[in-house]
Design a protein around this motif. Structure first.
Motif, short mmCIF file in Angstrom:
data_model
loop_
_atom_site.label_atom_id
_atom_site.label_comp_id
_atom_site.label_asym_id
_atom_site.label_seq_id
_atom_site.Cartn_x
_atom_site.Cartn_y
_atom_site.Cartn_z
N ASP A 40 -10.39 20.78 25.49
CA ASP A 40 -11.34 20.55 24.40
C ASP A 40 -12.49 21.55 24.47
OD1 ASP A 40 -9.76 18.46 23.60
OD2 ASP A 40 -11.10 16.89 24.37
N PHE A 41 -12.96 21.81 25.67
CA PHE A 41 -14.07 22.75 25.85
C PHE A 41 -13.66 24.16 25.41
CE2 PHE A 41 -16.56 25.72 28.46
CZ PHE A 41 -17.84 25.35 28.06
N LYS A 42 -12.46 24.58 25.82
CA LYS A 42 -11.97 25.91 25.43
C LYS A 42 -11.84 26.01 23.92
CE LYS A 42 -9.45 27.05 29.65
NZ LYS A 42 -8.11 27.24 30.25
N ALA A 43 -11.35 24.96 23.29
CA ALA A 43 -11.19 24.97 21.83
C ALA A 43 -12.55 25.06 21.16
CB ALA A 43 -10.47 23.71 21.39
N ARG A 44 -13.53 24.35 21.67
CA ARG A 44 -14.88 24.39 21.10
C ARG A 44 -15.49 25.75 21.27
NH1 ARG A 44 -18.48 20.82 23.96
NH2 ARG A 44 -16.61 19.61 24.38
N GLU A 45 -15.30 26.36 22.44
CA GLU A 45 -15.81 27.71 22.68
C GLU A 45 -15.18 28.71 21.71
OE1 GLU A 45 -18.23 28.96 24.92
OE2 GLU A 45 -18.73 26.83 24.95
N ASP A 47 -14.02 28.08 18.75
CA ASP A 47 -14.58 27.81 17.42
C ASP A 47 -15.98 28.40 17.29
OD1 ASP A 47 -12.31 26.51 16.64
OD2 ASP A 47 -13.12 24.48 16.90
N ASN A 48 -16.75 28.34 18.37
CA ASN A 48 -18.11 28.85 18.33
C ASN A 48 -18.15 30.37 18.20
OD1 ASN A 48 -19.24 26.33 18.46
ND2 ASN A 48 -19.58 26.38 20.67
#
Length: 50
Positions: A40-45, A47-48
């Motif tokens: 989830d963290f990698k996906a959010r990064e 996206d950012n």
């Protein structure tokens, strides 16, 4: 060895095995949860950055 000692040993072994299984299941759940958090963290990064 008397029957009572044999029965006690079997009962004790069963308890120990249940504890081991419970610990292993908890560890597997923890690892799966950490893996999900990392993904989830990698996906959010990602996206950012866009």
């Amino acid at each position: 060895m008397s029957k009572n000692n044999e029965a006690n040993r079997k009962k004790n072994k069963k308890k120990i095995d249940q504890k081991k299984r419970k610990t292993q299941n908890a560890e597997a759940e923890r690892k799966a949860r950490l893996k999900q958090i990392r993904e989830d963290f990698k996906a959010r990064e990602a996206d950012n950055k866009l």
